[in-house]
Every structure is written in C-alpha cells, then in structure tokens.
Scaffold this motif. Structure first.
Motif, PDB file in Angstrom:
ATOM      1  N   TYR A  34       0.841  -1.197   0.000  1.00 22.57           N
ATOM      2  CA  TYR A  34       0.000   0.000   0.000  1.00 22.57           C
ATOM      3  C   TYR A  34       0.877   1.248   0.000  1.00 22.57           C
ATOM      4  CZ  TYR A  34       0.558   1.546   4.920  1.00 22.57           C
ATOM      5  OH  TYR A  34       1.038   2.043   6.107  1.00 22.57           O
ATOM      6  N   THR A  64      -3.705   4.506  -0.982  1.00 29.21           N
ATOM      7  CA  THR A  64      -3.918   3.630  -2.130  1.00 29.21           C
ATOM      8  C   THR A  64      -3.554   2.216  -1.725  1.00 29.21           C
ATOM      9  OG1 THR A  64      -3.393   5.412  -3.682  1.00 29.21           O
ATOM     10  CG2 THR A  64      -3.293   3.153  -4.519  1.00 29.21           C
ATOM     11  N   HIS A 110      -8.774  -1.154  -6.953  1.00 27.48           N
ATOM     12  CA  HIS A 110      -8.460  -0.510  -5.686  1.00 27.48           C
ATOM     13  C   HIS A 110      -9.739  -0.298  -4.880  1.00 27.48           C
ATOM     14  CE1 HIS A 110      -4.279   0.191  -6.528  1.00 27.48           C
ATOM     15  NE2 HIS A 110      -4.556   0.815  -7.653  1.00 27.48           N
ATOM     16  N   PRO A 138     -11.038   5.055  -1.474  1.00 25.72           N
ATOM     17  CA  PRO A 138     -10.097   5.622  -0.494  1.00 25.72           C
ATOM     18  C   PRO A 138     -10.682   5.773   0.902  1.00 25.72           C
ATOM     19  CG  PRO A 138      -9.914   6.776  -2.588  1.00 25.72           C
ATOM     20  CD  PRO A 138     -11.090   5.854  -2.714  1.00 25.72           C
ATOM     21  N   PRO A 172       1.821   6.841  -4.826  1.00 22.83           N
ATOM     22  CA  PRO A 172       1.726   5.508  -5.430  1.00 22.83           C
ATOM     23  C   PRO A 172       2.923   5.207  -6.328  1.00 22.83           C
ATOM     24  CG  PRO A 172      -0.386   6.628  -5.545  1.00 22.83           C
ATOM     25  CD  PRO A 172       0.615   7.650  -5.068  1.00 22.83           C
TER      26      PRO A 172
END
Length: 561
Positions: free
Chosen positions: A279, A283, A293, A296, A352
């Motif tokens: 992670y 994300t 995904h 959030p 990310p």
C-alpha cells in the motif's frame, strides 16, 4: 564452539525467561514498593504513596499476561513499558468490557529489592486493554528490570536499558551500542529461532524495520502456524480492528518473540504488511479486491484500524488518535555522542508507485521518470535532512523499510528490458537521489542505512548516482534477511548474475537463509554479523554467522572482516 567460531553461549530456557522472578507473591510485590501513582515526567524519585494490596479483580485470571511484556524507545532517563491484558488473544482478548488498573515496577535487580520507579496505569478497554507507561527519572546507560501486576496476577520480568546521557562521549555506557536489525516475520512460513538467538545475545536494542505481522488468509504447512481467520476470508487481507487485534494476538503468543522482547528494548517502525501488501498512503494493493483498488474512504478506515492495532501492541512512544488514519511514528533517538538513530516511515506518506503490475516489477525507467514521487513525504524529507545537518554524533543511522540501493536486472530469456522492483526505492529514484544528496551534503559523520523488506541479506555501497560507479560512496547500507518470510526472487545465482552485470555497488548478498543482522557500533567501527538460521521448520535450529562486515570510522564503505 559454534560453527562461526564463537564460544557456545547457552540459550535461555524459555520457561525461565517467561516465568523468571515470579516467585514473589502479590503481597511481596506490594511490600517492595508498588505505589498507587502513575509515571512521572520529572527526574526525581516518586513521592511515597499508599501501597496497593494485591486485590483480585473479576475477569483477571492466570494467563492475562499471555502476550508477554515489552519495552521500547529508550531515552537517557526513561523508556516505554508495554503489556496487553489478553487471556484469549485470538478471540478478542477475553477481557471484561471495562478499564482495569495495572500496577508496574522498575528495579535495578531481578529480585526487585531495589525498586526505583513504580505506579499504576489504566488498561483501557477501548485500546484492547493495552498499557503504555512512559517511565522517566531513570539513570542513563544502564540496565533495569520491570514487571506488571493485574489484580493478584504477576507478569513475566523484562530487561530494558536506557540510552547514554546527552553529550556523553562515545566511550560512555561501555563505549558501544549493540543491536539486532530484524524484519519480516511471516508466522505461517516457519518458526523463529532467530528471536531465541537474539534473546541469548542480550543486545542493547532490537531495531525492527517492518512486517511484524502479515495480513494473509490461513495457509501454512505447519498446523500450529495457520493464521487466524479474518472476518472476510478470501481477500488475503485484514479489514477490521478485531481482525488486526487477533492477528497481533496470535503473533505475540510465540515464545521466541516474547523472549526477544523480554531481553531488550525495541525500536519499531512499520512497513506494508501491518496494513496491506504494497500500500502507498491511501492507495491499497490492487490485486486483492477483484483487481481493483478500494474506495479511499474504505481504505482509510482499514488503515485507521491497522494503525490503532499496531499502537496497541508495540512499545512505542507516540500519540494515537483512535479512529484516525493518520499516526506519526517517524522519530529520532540519540545515544550519547556515539550514535543517532533516525526512524523513518516510508508507507504512510508515499505517493503511489509507478507501473500497474500487482507484483510491482516493472521497467527501471519508470522509477527514473517518477520526478514527483516520494516515499517519505516532503515534511519527513525535511525532518531527516534537518536532523542530519544538526547531528554531531560519531555514527548516524537511518532505519527505513525497503532497500535503498539500486537493484536492476533482466529476466532470463526476456526481451532485454532492464527491470526493477518499483515498490522499493528503485521506483522513486529522484526521491532517493534527494535523500542521498542530503546525506552527502549534510556532512553527517558515518551515515549507515538500515533496511529490510526483501527477505534476503545485503551489504551495499550507496552513491548519489548508482549509474556512475566511479563516484564516491556516501553511505553504507545493511539489509537484514527475514526472520521467517520466504525469499521470493528466482534464486541466489540469478540475483548474483544480475548484480555482476548491473549492480557493482552490492558487496554481499544471500537470499537462501532466514535470520537477522547483529550490529555493534563503537567509536572506531560499525561491525555487522550476518546471522543465518539453518532451518526455520525447527524451533531449535542453530543460528550461525555467515559473514562479518566492518565500516571504519571516517572511511565510507564496508569491508569484509
């Protein structure tokens, strides 16, 4: 003699470690000074207080200290003491849904005839009946012993050690700092003889750089090592606070892990598996929710649960805001003028990783083009650089998660593309250049990076530009192998072949053994023993030293001893 040439040291008997010193009954414990007061921030002895008689508490029975005790984050005058009341650690804890008073003591001897600090802390039901005592008023650079009492039940006795005094010369407190560097302890993959060996070493510290638990579903060839079942099996992840608490409860029942916690204070940081594999900030991993995904907001709730459970089970000096997905754990600890330890968090604030393959393997060029990427966040990057600029200690240690050195390679029979692991620093090459440029320009003396994650042992020369091997070495990196987690690269020979072609800065590599790195810092050198376990399918497997590397004061780069 051991196979590595050292004198044989008897291993501590687990029963004596876990039960040692508990011959004193509750009345005797009160008689040697358990005071009805909390920890104090001042350096003076606590005022006399009415002694608490050992009183049975409903719901507090034998086994309430089944997760052991621990200490951590040592200061010159203090240390964090930890325990959690949990007679049923994989079934929610098994405690009444109310707060419980827990008494604690710190002494200079294992018989507790010289008690120097004592008090009472509340084990809060809202925090899984965990206890964190920030003990102050201790003397610098010395050993102490501690224990807890809940009702009339006594805990095991732990050993801890304070840091050397501020400004103390490098020769203070014995002139050395000895610690074990550890990471990656997949419960399902085997047993933990490395922790028994660490307990026998009696180091000043244990530095854990992440993956204390794993989130995966039950799947083990060892019947007694299968993970607890989460609320939603099939995703290979934990989601709820109860999931994470039960998983920590399972891991912390291991007797070897408990012995290592009893033997020395720990300084901990997390990597990814304490929440979810690979992670980054908010994300999550793409591969475990149907190749997509999470929302959030949903992952923020999961991260908040994971962070709270981490706090509840670690001897860490930090401020938790229950229910929040934000929890600062990066911090700096000093050990006189000998060493400074910068403890980083490269998961919570990172951007990310580039690439889209769930394995995180991708073109090395993607990492080079990741100019907006960071593993630490701008604020933590500034914090690290400011600390290095201000440091006046002989050694400057940076504990972080993934390998910092460049690791490029090509697959056999592939298309000739240079590949790398984009979840490592290699996926964030401009960030790494900033960090190593800061290390170089800060003039901090003897920088050493401490890493884990890859499940194999490395010794690396660190350069600002790894593609220019003729440029100066600015730091050395020690990467510890895993305690038990499986080596996931193709083979040692495959890695060595690629290192010879692409990674000349790698000085040592071994991936076929589990273990830890034993490090001793003195004014003259930093010496690292790369310790390996013969067979993690045996609890009593021997642990030996495979190689020793030394960094000399003022001479960047490690040399074989």
């Amino acid at each position: 003699m051991t196979p590595d040439g050292a004198a044989e040291r008897p291993r501590p008997d687990r029963r004596s470690l876990l039960l040692g010193g508990l011959g004193l009954g509750g009345a005797a414990l009160a008689a040697v000074g358990l005071a009805a007061c909390g920890g104090s921030d001042d350096a003076s002895p606590p005022a006399p207080a009415t002694l608490r008689a050992p009183t049975p508490i409903a719901g507090v029975t034998d086994g309430v200290f089944g997760l052991g005790v621990a200490s951590g984050d040592p200061l010159p005058d203090g240390v964090i003491l930890w325990t959690r009341l949990a007679p049923k650690p994989t079934e929610g804890g098994g405690m009444p849904a109310r707060d419980i008073p827990v008494d604690w003591q710190v002494a200079t001897d294992t018989d507790f005839r010289s008690v120097v600090r004592a008090g009472t802390e509340t084990a809060r039901a809202a925090l899984a009946h965990s206890v964190h005592v920030d003990v102050r008023g201790l003397e610098p650079g010395r050993d102490y012993y501690y224990r807890f009492r809940a009702g009339s039940v006594l805990s095991p006795i732990g050993r801890t050690r304070t840091a050397a005094a501020p400004g103390a010369g490098p020769e203070a407190a014995g002139g050395s700092l000895a610690f074990a560097l550890v990471s990656c302890q997949d419960f399902q993959n085997g047993y933990w003889p490395a922790f028994d060996a660490i307990a026998a070493d009696r180091p000043d510290l244990v530095v854990h750089v992440g993956d204390y638990i794993y989130e995966y579903d039950p799947d083990s060839k060892f019947p007694d090592r299968r993970h607890t079942t989460p609320r939603t099996p099939g995703l290979d992840q934990l989601q709820t606070l109860a999931d994470y608490r039960n998983r920590y409860g399972q891991y912390k029942t291991d007797p070897a892990l408990q012995a290592a916690h009893l033997a020395a204070p720990w300084i901990v940081t997390w990597d990814d598996h304490e929440v979810e594999n690979n992670y980054a900030n908010l994300t999550d991993e793409i591969g475990d929710t149907g190749a997509r995904h999470q929302d959030p907001a949903a992952f923020a709730r999961q991260r908040a649960a994971a962070y709270q459970a981490y706090y509840e089970h670690m001897p860490i000096r930090a401020r938790l805001n229950p229910g929040s997905p934000d929890f600062q754990i990066y911090r700096r600890l000093a050990f006189g003028s000998l060493a400074t330890l910068n403890v980083m968090d490269t998961r919570q604030y990172r951007t990310p990783a580039p690439g889209s393959d769930p394995s995180a393997i991708g073109a090395a060029a993607l990492g080079g083009a990741n100019t907006g990427g960071t593993m630490a966040g701008a604020e933590q990057e500034r914090w690290l650089r400011t600390g290095l600029d201000a440091s006046r200690t002989r050694w400057n240690l940076i504990a972080q998660q993934t390998m910092m050195a460049q690791l490029d390679g090509q697959l056999p029979g592939g298309d000739g593309q240079t590949l790398t692991n984009l979840d490592q620093n290699d996926g964030y090459r401009p960030y790494r250049r900033r960090v190593l440029t800061g290390v170089r320009d800060s003039k901090a003396r003897n920088p050493v990076v401490l890493s884990g994650d890859l499940h194999c042992a490395w010794v690396n020369d660190l350069r600002v530009d790894f593609d220019q091997p003729e440029t100066p070495v600015v730091a050395t990196e020690f990467v510890c192998t895993s305690i038990s987690s499986a080596f996931f690269l193709i083979s040692d020979d495959f890695v060595r072949d690629n290192n010879a072609r692409f990674n000349p800065h790698v000085r040592y590599f071994r991936g076929d053994r589990r273990g830890y790195t034993r490090i001793r810092v003195t004014p003259a050198e930093c010496r690292a023993d790369l310790r390996v376990v013969a067979d993690i399918s045996r609890r009593d497997s021997p642990v030996t030293t495979d190689a020793t590397w030394v960094i000399e004061d003022g001479r960047p780069g490690a040399q074989p001893a």
